[in-house]
Write a protein that holds these residues in place. Structure first.
Motif, PDB file in Angstrom:
ATOM      1  N   LYS A  62       0.821  -1.206   0.000  1.00 20.00           N
ATOM      2  CA  LYS A  62       0.000   0.000   0.000  1.00 20.00           C
ATOM      3  C   LYS A  62       0.858   1.261   0.000  1.00 20.00           C
ATOM      4  CE  LYS A  62      -3.862  -2.310   0.215  1.00 20.00           C
ATOM      5  NZ  LYS A  62      -4.841  -2.303  -0.899  1.00 20.00           N
ATOM      6  N   LEU A  63       1.922   1.253   0.800  1.00 21.02           N
ATOM      7  CA  LEU A  63       2.778   2.433   0.895  1.00 21.02           C
ATOM      8  C   LEU A  63       3.505   2.699  -0.414  1.00 21.02           C
ATOM      9  CD1 LEU A  63       3.996   4.700   2.589  1.00 21.02           C
ATOM     10  CD2 LEU A  63       5.730   3.083   3.386  1.00 21.02           C
ATOM     11  N   ASN A  64       4.053   1.663  -1.020  1.00 23.11           N
ATOM     12  CA  ASN A  64       4.768   1.839  -2.284  1.00 23.11           C
ATOM     13  C   ASN A  64       3.851   2.352  -3.389  1.00 23.11           C
ATOM     14  OD1 ASN A  64       7.422   1.090  -1.582  1.00 23.11           O
ATOM     15  ND2 ASN A  64       6.875  -1.078  -1.668  1.00 23.11           N
ATOM     16  N   ALA A  65       2.611   1.867  -3.422  1.00 24.39           N
ATOM     17  CA  ALA A  65       1.663   2.333  -4.441  1.00 24.39           C
ATOM     18  C   ALA A  65       1.378   3.820  -4.285  1.00 24.39           C
ATOM     19  CB  ALA A  65       0.368   1.528  -4.355  1.00 24.39           C
ATOM     20  N   ALA A  66       1.253   4.270  -3.032  1.00 26.04           N
ATOM     21  CA  ALA A  66       0.995   5.690  -2.792  1.00 26.04           C
ATOM     22  C   ALA A  66       2.195   6.538  -3.171  1.00 26.04           C
ATOM     23  CB  ALA A  66       0.639   5.910  -1.322  1.00 26.04           C
TER      24      ALA A  66
ATOM     25  N   GLU B 267       4.513   5.826  -5.391  1.00 27.33           N
ATOM     26  CA  GLU B 267       4.633   5.839  -6.851  1.00 27.33           C
ATOM     27  C   GLU B 267       3.683   6.864  -7.468  1.00 27.33           C
ATOM     28  OE1 GLU B 267       3.921   1.888  -8.139  1.00 27.33           O
ATOM     29  OE2 GLU B 267       5.931   1.166  -7.644  1.00 27.33           O
ATOM     30  N   ALA B 268       2.511   7.039  -6.857  1.00 26.93           N
ATOM     31  CA  ALA B 268       1.551   8.016  -7.374  1.00 26.93           C
ATOM     32  C   ALA B 268       2.025   9.442  -7.153  1.00 26.93           C
ATOM     33  CB  ALA B 268       0.191   7.804  -6.697  1.00 26.93           C
ATOM     34  N   LYS B 269       2.801   9.679  -6.085  1.00 28.77           N
ATOM     35  CA  LYS B 269       3.262  11.024  -5.762  1.00 28.77           C
ATOM     36  C   LYS B 269       4.597  11.363  -6.415  1.00 28.77           C
ATOM     37  CE  LYS B 269      -0.030  12.370  -2.951  1.00 28.77           C
ATOM     38  NZ  LYS B 269      -0.858  13.569  -3.222  1.00 28.77           N
ATOM     39  N   PHE B 270       5.468  10.367  -6.617  1.00 30.90           N
ATOM     40  CA  PHE B 270       6.803  10.601  -7.162  1.00 30.90           C
ATOM     41  C   PHE B 270       6.991   9.722  -8.395  1.00 30.90           C
ATOM     42  CE2 PHE B 270       7.041  11.401  -2.605  1.00 30.90           C
ATOM     43  CZ  PHE B 270       7.606  12.658  -2.569  1.00 30.90           C
ATOM     44  N   PRO B 271       6.926  10.321  -9.597  1.00 32.47           N
ATOM     45  CA  PRO B 271       7.007   9.540 -10.834  1.00 32.47           C
ATOM     46  C   PRO B 271       8.285   8.714 -10.973  1.00 32.47           C
ATOM     47  CG  PRO B 271       6.231  11.767 -11.272  1.00 32.47           C
ATOM     48  CD  PRO B 271       6.661  11.750  -9.841  1.00 32.47           C
ATOM     49  N   GLY B 272       9.378   9.146 -10.345  1.00 33.04           N
ATOM     50  CA  GLY B 272      10.634   8.413 -10.481  1.00 33.04           C
ATOM     51  C   GLY B 272      10.784   7.259  -9.524  1.00 33.04           C
ATOM     52  N   TYR B 273       9.850   7.100  -8.592  1.00 34.86           N
ATOM     53  CA  TYR B 273       9.945   6.043  -7.596  1.00 34.86           C
ATOM     54  C   TYR B 273       9.484   4.712  -8.176  1.00 34.86           C
ATOM     55  CZ  TYR B 273       9.182   3.480  -3.260  1.00 34.86           C
ATOM     56  OH  TYR B 273       9.217   2.547  -2.263  1.00 34.86           O
ATOM     57  N   GLU B 274      10.183   3.617  -7.780  1.00 34.54           N
ATOM     58  CA  GLU B 274       9.895   2.324  -8.374  1.00 34.54           C
ATOM     59  C   GLU B 274       9.422   1.294  -7.353  1.00 34.54           C
ATOM     60  OE1 GLU B 274      13.457   1.271 -10.391  1.00 34.54           O
ATOM     61  OE2 GLU B 274      13.214   2.797 -11.952  1.00 34.54           O
ATOM     62  N   GLY B 275       8.960   1.732  -6.185  1.00 35.12           N
ATOM     63  CA  GLY B 275       8.360   0.818  -5.229  1.00 35.12           C
ATOM     64  C   GLY B 275       9.309  -0.191  -4.642  1.00 35.12           C
ATOM     65  N   THR B 276      10.429   0.250  -4.069  1.00 34.04           N
ATOM     66  CA  THR B 276      11.450  -0.667  -3.568  1.00 34.04           C
ATOM     67  C   THR B 276      11.470  -0.792  -2.050  1.00 34.04           C
ATOM     68  OG1 THR B 276      13.058   1.142  -3.576  1.00 34.04           O
ATOM     69  CG2 THR B 276      12.941  -0.230  -5.539  1.00 34.04           C
ATOM     70  N   LEU B 277      10.668  -0.039  -1.321  1.00 30.75           N
ATOM     71  CA  LEU B 277      10.673  -0.140   0.130  1.00 30.75           C
ATOM     72  C   LEU B 277      10.118  -1.491   0.575  1.00 30.75           C
ATOM     73  CD1 LEU B 277       9.503   3.373   1.380  1.00 30.75           C
ATOM     74  CD2 LEU B 277      11.753   2.343   1.608  1.00 30.75           C
ATOM     75  N   GLY B 278      10.792  -2.080   1.565  1.00 32.49           N
ATOM     76  CA  GLY B 278      10.336  -3.349   2.099  1.00 32.49           C
ATOM     77  C   GLY B 278      10.941  -4.558   1.433  1.00 32.49           C
ATOM     78  N   GLU B 279      11.786  -4.366   0.425  1.00 37.25           N
ATOM     79  CA  GLU B 279      12.387  -5.503  -0.255  1.00 37.25           C
ATOM     80  C   GLU B 279      13.627  -5.984   0.497  1.00 37.25           C
ATOM     81  OE1 GLU B 279      13.168  -4.434  -4.249  1.00 37.25           O
ATOM     82  OE2 GLU B 279      11.049  -4.364  -4.841  1.00 37.25           O
TER      83      GLU B 279
END
Length: 261
Positions: free
Chosen positions: A217-221, A223-235
Motif C-alpha cells: 500500500k505504501l509503495n503504491a501511494a 509511486e503516485a506522488k513521485f514519478p521516479g519512484y519504483e516501489g522498492t521499500l520493504g524488499e
C-alpha cells in the motif's frame, strides 16, 4: 509699391514660421537628449506558487534572479517544503491516521539563456532554456491502522519516513513582465534525472505477511506522488529499519510571481 510691401510681408511671415518650427524642433531634440533612458531592472525576488499546491501549505519557497550580460541570468530558490499527503492510503487494510511530525527543505538553482532571436525584449523576459539542479529533503512520522485478514493482526503502526531527492536536468520556460515591475515566471518543461534515497523505520514488529501488505500500500501511494519512484521499500532483508536508493526520471514544473528592482 503695394506689391513690394506685400512680397516683403509674405517673406517675413514665411521666415517667421520657419524660425518657429526650427526652434520647436530644436527644443524637442534638446528635451529628448535630456530624457532619462528607461531603467533596467536586473534583480527579481519571487515566490513559488506551485509547491504549496503540490506539497501543501507548509511549502514556502522564495527565489532570487540576477541578470548577467548577453541575455543570461542565474537564479536560486530556497525554503521549506512538506512531504506530499499520503491520505490516498485509505482502505480496509491500511488507513492513514495522524501525522506525528513533518519537516522538509528545498534548494535549487539554474542558469538561463534568454533567446534573443525569439524575444522582442531584453532579459529577463521571454523564452529561456538552461540547466538546473534541485535538492529536496523530506521527513515524516505517521500513524497508521493496519488490518490483516491473513494473520488476523489489527492495530496501529508508527512509521518514520525520510526521502532525499537530487535532480539535474534541462528546463524550458517563459517569463512575462507586467507594468515593468511585476513578473510571472513559468517553467513549462524540465526533464531530468532524479536520484532518490528512502529511509524508513517502524516501531512495531510485523509478520512477513503483514509487512508485505503494509509496503504494498505504501509503495503504491509513493509511486503516485513521485514519478521516479519504483516501489522498492520493504524488499530484501528489511525488518524494522532500512533504506533504499534508486535512480529514475526527474521533472521540474514551476510558476513563480516576482517583483523586479
Amino acid at each position: 509699391m503695394k506689391k513690394t510691401k506685400s512680397k516683403s510681408f509674405k517673406s517675413v511671415l514665411v521666415l517667421s514660421i520657419v524660425f518657429v518650427l526650427t526652434s520647436f524642433n530644436g527644443n524637442a531634440q534638446a528635451s529628448d537628449s535630456l530624457a532619462k533612458p528607461e531603467r533596467e531592472f536586473k534583480n527579481t525576488i519571487r515566490f513559488n506558487i506551485t509547491n504549496p499546491l503540490i506539497f501543501g501549505n507548509k511549502s514556502i519557497i522564495f527565489g532570487y534572479e540576477r541578470v548577467l550580460k548577453n541575455n543570461q541570468s542565474f537564479s536560486i530558490n530556497i525554503g521549506q517544503t512538506g512531504f506530499p499527503s499520503l491520505d490516498i492510503i485509505n482502505s480496509e487494510e491500511l488507513k492513514a491516521n495522524t501525522i506525528l511530525s513533518e519537516r522538509g527543505f528545498h534548494i535549487s538553482g539554474d542558469y538561463r539563456f534568454y533567446l534573443s532571436k525569439e524575444n522582442k525584449y531584453k532579459a529577463p523576459r521571454g523564452v529561456y532554456i538552461g540547466p538546473y539542479y534541485g535538492y529536496n529533503s523530506f521527513e515524516k512520522e505517521h500513524n497508521w491502522t493496519l488490518n490483516s485478514e491473513t494473520s488476523g493482526f489489527s492495530g496501529d503502526v508508527n512509521s518514520s519516513l525520510g526521502l532525499t531527492i537530487n535532480t539535474v536536468g534541462i528546463e524550458l520556460g517563459y517569463r512575462f513582465v507586467f507594468w515593468k515591475r511585476f513578473s510571472v515566471d513559468m517553467i513549462l518543461l524540465g526533464p531530468g534525472v532524479g536520484f532518490y534515497r528512502w529511509d524508513l523505520s517502524l516501531d512495531t514488529n510485523l509478520s512477513p505477511e503483514d509487512s508485505a501488505l503494509f509496503f504494498e500500500k505504501l509503495n503504491a501511494a509513493l509511486e503516485a506522488k513521485f514519478p521516479g519512484y519504483e516501489g522498492t521499500l520493504g524488499e530484501g532483508d528489511f525488518q524494522k529499519k532500512g533504506s533504499s536508493s534508486t535512480t529514475g526520471l526527474g521533472y521540474r514544473y514551476m510558476v513563480q510571481v516576482g517583483y523586479r528592482f
